[in-house]
Design an enzyme around this catalytic site. Structure first.
Site, PDB file in Angstrom:
ATOM      1  N   TYR A   1      -2.061  -0.376  11.075  1.00  0.00           N
ATOM      2  CA  TYR A   1      -2.187  -1.069   9.776  1.00  0.00           C
ATOM      3  C   TYR A   1      -0.984  -0.760   8.890  1.00  0.00           C
ATOM      4  O   TYR A   1      -0.297  -1.666   8.396  1.00  0.00           O
ATOM      5  CB  TYR A   1      -3.486  -0.660   9.058  1.00  0.00           C
TER       6      TYR A   1
ATOM      7  N   LYS B   1       2.065  -3.171   7.466  1.00  0.00           N
ATOM      8  CA  LYS B   1       2.364  -3.375   6.038  1.00  0.00           C
ATOM      9  C   LYS B   1       3.812  -2.962   5.741  1.00  0.00           C
ATOM     10  O   LYS B   1       4.509  -3.614   4.959  1.00  0.00           O
ATOM     11  CB  LYS B   1       1.390  -2.566   5.159  1.00  0.00           C
TER      12      LYS B   1
ATOM     13  N   THR C   1       0.819  -1.210   0.000  1.00  0.00           N
ATOM     14  CA  THR C   1       0.000   0.000   0.000  1.00  0.00           C
ATOM     15  C   THR C   1       0.856   1.265   0.000  1.00  0.00           C
ATOM     16  O   THR C   1       1.998   1.243   0.480  1.00  0.00           O
ATOM     17  CB  THR C   1      -0.892  -0.005   1.262  1.00  0.00           C
ATOM     18  N   ASP C   2       0.279   2.362  -0.472  1.00  0.00           N
ATOM     19  CA  ASP C   2       0.985   3.649  -0.403  1.00  0.00           C
ATOM     20  C   ASP C   2       1.016   4.190   1.034  1.00  0.00           C
ATOM     21  O   ASP C   2       1.755   5.122   1.323  1.00  0.00           O
ATOM     22  CB  ASP C   2       0.342   4.681  -1.346  1.00  0.00           C
ATOM     23  N   GLU C   3       0.216   3.590   1.942  1.00  0.00           N
ATOM     24  CA  GLU C   3       0.167   4.118   3.316  1.00  0.00           C
ATOM     25  C   GLU C   3       1.490   3.934   4.048  1.00  0.00           C
ATOM     26  O   GLU C   3       1.723   4.579   5.071  1.00  0.00           O
ATOM     27  CB  GLU C   3      -0.970   3.460   4.110  1.00  0.00           C
TER      28      GLU C   3
HETATM   29  P1  NAD Z   1      -9.695  -7.361   2.330  1.00  0.00           P
HETATM   30  O1  NAD Z   1      -9.701  -7.020   3.777  1.00  0.00           O
HETATM   31  O2  NAD Z   1     -10.892  -7.105   1.512  1.00  0.00           O
HETATM   32  O3  NAD Z   1      -9.332  -8.910   2.132  1.00  0.00           O
HETATM   33  C1  NAD Z   1      -8.318  -9.535   2.854  1.00  0.00           C
HETATM   34  C2  NAD Z   1      -8.400 -11.038   2.617  1.00  0.00           C
HETATM   35  O4  NAD Z   1      -7.332 -11.650   3.351  1.00  0.00           O
HETATM   36  C3  NAD Z   1      -9.703 -11.673   3.131  1.00  0.00           C
HETATM   37  O5  NAD Z   1     -10.194 -12.588   2.178  1.00  0.00           O
HETATM   38  C4  NAD Z   1      -9.283 -12.380   4.404  1.00  0.00           C
HETATM   39  O6  NAD Z   1     -10.063 -13.522   4.720  1.00  0.00           O
HETATM   40  C5  NAD Z   1      -7.847 -12.763   4.076  1.00  0.00           C
HETATM   41  N1  NAD Z   1      -7.057 -12.950   5.299  1.00  0.00           N
HETATM   42  C6  NAD Z   1      -6.977 -12.114   6.378  1.00  0.00           C
HETATM   43  N2  NAD Z   1      -6.194 -12.656   7.325  1.00  0.00           N
HETATM   44  C7  NAD Z   1      -5.742 -13.826   6.823  1.00  0.00           C
HETATM   45  C8  NAD Z   1      -4.875 -14.836   7.329  1.00  0.00           C
HETATM   46  N3  NAD Z   1      -4.318 -14.738   8.548  1.00  0.00           N
HETATM   47  N4  NAD Z   1      -4.623 -15.906   6.549  1.00  0.00           N
HETATM   48  C9  NAD Z   1      -5.184 -16.036   5.322  1.00  0.00           C
HETATM   49  N5  NAD Z   1      -6.027 -15.122   4.808  1.00  0.00           N
HETATM   50  C10 NAD Z   1      -6.296 -14.022   5.545  1.00  0.00           C
HETATM   51  O7  NAD Z   1      -8.418  -6.611   1.752  1.00  0.00           O
HETATM   52  P2  NAD Z   1      -8.229  -5.903   0.335  1.00  0.00           P
HETATM   53  O8  NAD Z   1      -8.758  -4.532   0.388  1.00  0.00           O
HETATM   54  O9  NAD Z   1      -8.674  -6.837  -0.732  1.00  0.00           O
HETATM   55  O10 NAD Z   1      -6.623  -5.775   0.301  1.00  0.00           O
HETATM   56  C11 NAD Z   1      -5.833  -6.843  -0.213  1.00  0.00           C
HETATM   57  C12 NAD Z   1      -4.358  -6.451  -0.120  1.00  0.00           C
HETATM   58  O11 NAD Z   1      -4.124  -5.275  -0.864  1.00  0.00           O
HETATM   59  C13 NAD Z   1      -3.887  -6.145   1.311  1.00  0.00           C
HETATM   60  O12 NAD Z   1      -2.606  -6.650   1.463  1.00  0.00           O
HETATM   61  C14 NAD Z   1      -3.873  -4.627   1.378  1.00  0.00           C
HETATM   62  O13 NAD Z   1      -2.897  -4.167   2.292  1.00  0.00           O
HETATM   63  C15 NAD Z   1      -3.496  -4.280  -0.050  1.00  0.00           C
HETATM   64  N6  NAD Z   1      -3.982  -2.975  -0.533  1.00  0.00           N
HETATM   65  C16 NAD Z   1      -5.305  -2.645  -0.403  1.00  0.00           C
HETATM   66  C17 NAD Z   1      -5.751  -1.424  -0.915  1.00  0.00           C
HETATM   67  C18 NAD Z   1      -7.209  -1.010  -0.815  1.00  0.00           C
HETATM   68  O14 NAD Z   1      -7.540   0.131  -1.132  1.00  0.00           O
HETATM   69  N7  NAD Z   1      -8.118  -1.884  -0.415  1.00  0.00           N
HETATM   70  C19 NAD Z   1      -4.850  -0.556  -1.547  1.00  0.00           C
HETATM   71  C20 NAD Z   1      -3.504  -0.947  -1.641  1.00  0.00           C
HETATM   72  C21 NAD Z   1      -3.090  -2.164  -1.145  1.00  0.00           C
HETATM   73  O1  DAU Z   2      -4.133   3.940   0.416  1.00  0.00           O
HETATM   74  C1  DAU Z   2      -4.353   2.567   0.352  1.00  0.00           C
HETATM   75  C2  DAU Z   2      -5.195   2.123   1.532  1.00  0.00           C
HETATM   76  O2  DAU Z   2      -6.516   2.589   1.290  1.00  0.00           O
HETATM   77  C3  DAU Z   2      -5.188   0.621   1.742  1.00  0.00           C
HETATM   78  O3  DAU Z   2      -3.898   0.199   2.069  1.00  0.00           O
HETATM   79  C4  DAU Z   2      -6.159   0.221   2.862  1.00  0.00           C
HETATM   80  O4  DAU Z   2      -6.225  -1.189   2.963  1.00  0.00           O
HETATM   81  C5  DAU Z   2      -7.533   0.755   2.516  1.00  0.00           C
HETATM   82  O5  DAU Z   2      -8.424   0.481   3.568  1.00  0.00           O
HETATM   83  C6  DAU Z   2      -7.477   2.265   2.264  1.00  0.00           C
HETATM   84  O6  DAU Z   2      -7.194   2.980   3.494  1.00  0.00           O
HETATM   85  P1  DAU Z   2      -7.936   4.359   3.872  1.00  0.00           P
HETATM   86  O7  DAU Z   2      -7.877   4.533   5.324  1.00  0.00           O
HETATM   87  O8  DAU Z   2      -7.452   5.468   3.011  1.00  0.00           O
HETATM   88  O9  DAU Z   2      -9.439   3.971   3.370  1.00  0.00           O
HETATM   89  P2  DAU Z   2     -10.866   4.201   4.037  1.00  0.00           P
HETATM   90  O10 DAU Z   2     -11.888   3.796   3.017  1.00  0.00           O
HETATM   91  O11 DAU Z   2     -10.971   3.602   5.396  1.00  0.00           O
HETATM   92  O12 DAU Z   2     -10.921   5.779   4.200  1.00  0.00           O
HETATM   93  C7  DAU Z   2     -10.748   6.648   3.089  1.00  0.00           C
HETATM   94  C8  DAU Z   2     -10.794   8.076   3.615  1.00  0.00           C
HETATM   95  O13 DAU Z   2     -12.133   8.357   4.056  1.00  0.00           O
HETATM   96  C9  DAU Z   2      -9.920   8.307   4.828  1.00  0.00           C
HETATM   97  O14 DAU Z   2      -9.382   9.615   4.741  1.00  0.00           O
HETATM   98  C10 DAU Z   2     -10.867   8.217   6.018  1.00  0.00           C
HETATM   99  C11 DAU Z   2     -12.176   8.703   5.451  1.00  0.00           C
HETATM  100  N1  DAU Z   2     -13.399   8.100   6.013  1.00  0.00           N
HETATM  101  C12 DAU Z   2     -13.460   6.748   6.059  1.00  0.00           C
HETATM  102  C13 DAU Z   2     -14.599   6.112   6.549  1.00  0.00           C
HETATM  103  C14 DAU Z   2     -14.676   4.616   6.637  1.00  0.00           C
HETATM  104  C15 DAU Z   2     -14.459   8.899   6.412  1.00  0.00           C
HETATM  105  O15 DAU Z   2     -14.388  10.144   6.340  1.00  0.00           O
HETATM  106  N2  DAU Z   2     -15.569   8.279   6.891  1.00  0.00           N
HETATM  107  C16 DAU Z   2     -15.700   6.916   6.995  1.00  0.00           C
HETATM  108  O16 DAU Z   2     -16.734   6.423   7.473  1.00  0.00           O
END
Ligand code: NAD
Ligand code: DAU
Length: 350
Positions: A153, A157, A128-130
């Site tokens: 989180y 990562k 992630t970019d975080e």
């Molecule tokens: P998600 O939370 O939707 O899915 C995570 C999956 O991992 C689930 O299916 C869960 O059951 C599985 N999991 C969790 N713990 C586990 C364990 N101990 N063993 C096996 N499986 C396990 O997550 P996502 O949003 O699909 O993100 C997937 C990946 O991409 C993550 O590594 C996240 O850091 C990265 N990522 C997410 C975003 C985003 O915006 N969602 C952006 C950049 C990177």
């Molecule tokens: O940047 C990549 C990341 O993006 C991933 O690594 C994470 O897995 C993914 O969850 C996401 O993280 P964020 O914290 O940026 O996403 P989230 O959807 O939780 O929140 C997006 C923005 O919106 C953040 O600034 C917080 C705000 N927010 C979020 C929620 C859930 C609100 O204002 N209200 C809300 O209820």
């Protein structure tokens, strides 16, 4: 090729499998997932019957179970999505993030080290970019930006990224890392901003905006992220990091306004009625102000560019949630309701 995809029942992993399993019948995809609250096998209904797909319910932090997986399948590629992924959950309870994201990645790397003595395999780490922390008003995250994570989180990562690079340098493991910005699209669990706001609009529930809604995220459609990962697997270089982003910076409040306007159009509801649901609530502790990715390396070296604009991607996403009432009902189990109560029950109005 045998491909082990961890976390394939989550949001991005299941979009990845839906895209690639039918496209590559010559490869065998093994989905390794613990099936936590964030997983949903409904996401994989169409893929589940294909001969080149199978599911293994395994916790990646369970070393012997991971080792046995490698014995059984002898994978040549690991695409590592599995993680605890929600920042707010990591603030309320960091332990599971350390366990899955750090210990889980470590166990996978150990299995690769043990089983890939001949450097036959490739470990692709989805990150992630975080990990880069927060930007001020200007600047972009590049692959050289110093790590500075803010939440449990992002710290977990960041640790996992460091472990992956350490295994490359120390043991010669073939690895690639991608750091991507915020994803949105179908099958995203409705604890994250975009699906939460869409569903609350549809149900006329409050739209909880943290702080003043001025934080900025760089949004990318999930299908574009999955294509980018595959391009890095097919054409990227070992030991390299690739940043992935949409050149699409939007303030949270503007995202919510856009969603109100799309849901209004799609459902024939007056937009003002939806905007009236916006409620400013207490901010997230340690809330990063701005993320923005410089994706020029992956564009220049691999020719990747996103296909969806924010407008086309958001509209597709809104339509998907409107048409997927059964999926929504199913993910809203008792556990999910309890989580919403814990998170928002303690947040007062700003
Ligand atoms: P998600 O939370 O939707 O899915 C995570 C999956 O991992 C689930 O299916 C869960 O059951 C599985 N999991 C969790 N713990 C586990 C364990 N101990 N063993 C096996 N499986 C396990 O997550 P996502 O949003 O699909 O993100 C997937 C990946 O991409 C993550 O590594 C996240 O850091 C990265 N990522 C997410 C975003 C985003 O915006 N969602 C952006 C950049 C990177
Ligand atoms: O940047 C990549 C990341 O993006 C991933 O690594 C994470 O897995 C993914 O969850 C996401 O993280 P964020 O914290 O940026 O996403 P989230 O959807 O939780 O929140 C997006 C923005 O919106 C953040 O600034 C917080 C705000 N927010 C979020 C929620 C859930 C609100 O204002 N209200 C809300 O209820």
């Amino acid at each position: 090729m045998k491909i082990l995809v961890t976390g394939g029942a989550g949001f991005i992993g299941s979009n990845f499998l839906q895209l690639l399993v039918p496209r590559h019948p010559e490869h065998e995809f093994i989905n390794v997932d613990k099936l936590t609250y964030a997983a949903n096998l409904e996401n994989l209904r169409e893929v589940a019957s294909l001969p080149n797909y199978r599911l293994e319910q395994v916790d990646i932090a369970d070393g012997p179970a991971v080792d046995a997986l490698f014995e059984r399948h002898a994978p040549e590629l690991v695409v590592h999505f599995a993680a605890e992924s929600h920042v707010d959950r990591s603030i309320l309870g960091p332990a599971e993030f350390v366990r899955t994201n750090i210990e889980g990645t470590f166990q996978l790397l150990e299995a690769c080290r043990k089983h890939w003595k001949t450097q036959a395999g490739l470990f692709h780490h989805v990150s992630t970019d975080e990990v880069y922390g927060s930007l001020g008003a200007t600047g972009l995250f590049t692959e050289e930006t110093r790590y500075d994570p803010s939440s449990p989180y992002s710290a977990s990562k960041a640790s996992s990224d460091h472990l992956v690079r350490a295994y490359a340098r120390t043991y010669g493991l073939r690895t690639r890392v991608t750091n991507c910005s915020n994803n949105y699209g179908p099958y995203q669990f409705p604890e994250k901003l975009i699906p939460l706001m869409i569903l609350n609009c549809l149900e006329r529930k409050p739209l909880p905006v943290y702080g003043k809604g001025e934080n900025i995220r760089d949004w990318l459609y999930v299908g574009d992220h999955c294509e980018a990962i595959w391009q890095v697997i097919e054409a990227g270089k070992d030991g390299q990091t690739y940043n992935i982003g949409g050149h699409n910076e939007v303030k949270n409040l503007d995202v919510v306004h856009l969603l109100c306007s799309i849901v209004a159009e799609e459902t024939g509801t007056p937009e003002a009625e939806l905007r009236a649901l916006i409620k400013f609530v207490q901010d997230r502790p340690g809330h990063d102000l701005r993320y923005a990715i410089d994706a020029s390396k992956i564009q220049r070296e691999l020719g990747w560019t996103p296909r969806e604009t924010f407008d086309t991607g958001l509209r597709k996403t809104v339509r998907w949630y409107i048409q997927s009432a059964d999926w929504v009902r199913q993910v809203r189990s008792g556990d999910y309701r309890k989580w919403l109560e814990r998170n928002y029950g303690t947040r007062t109005s700003a």
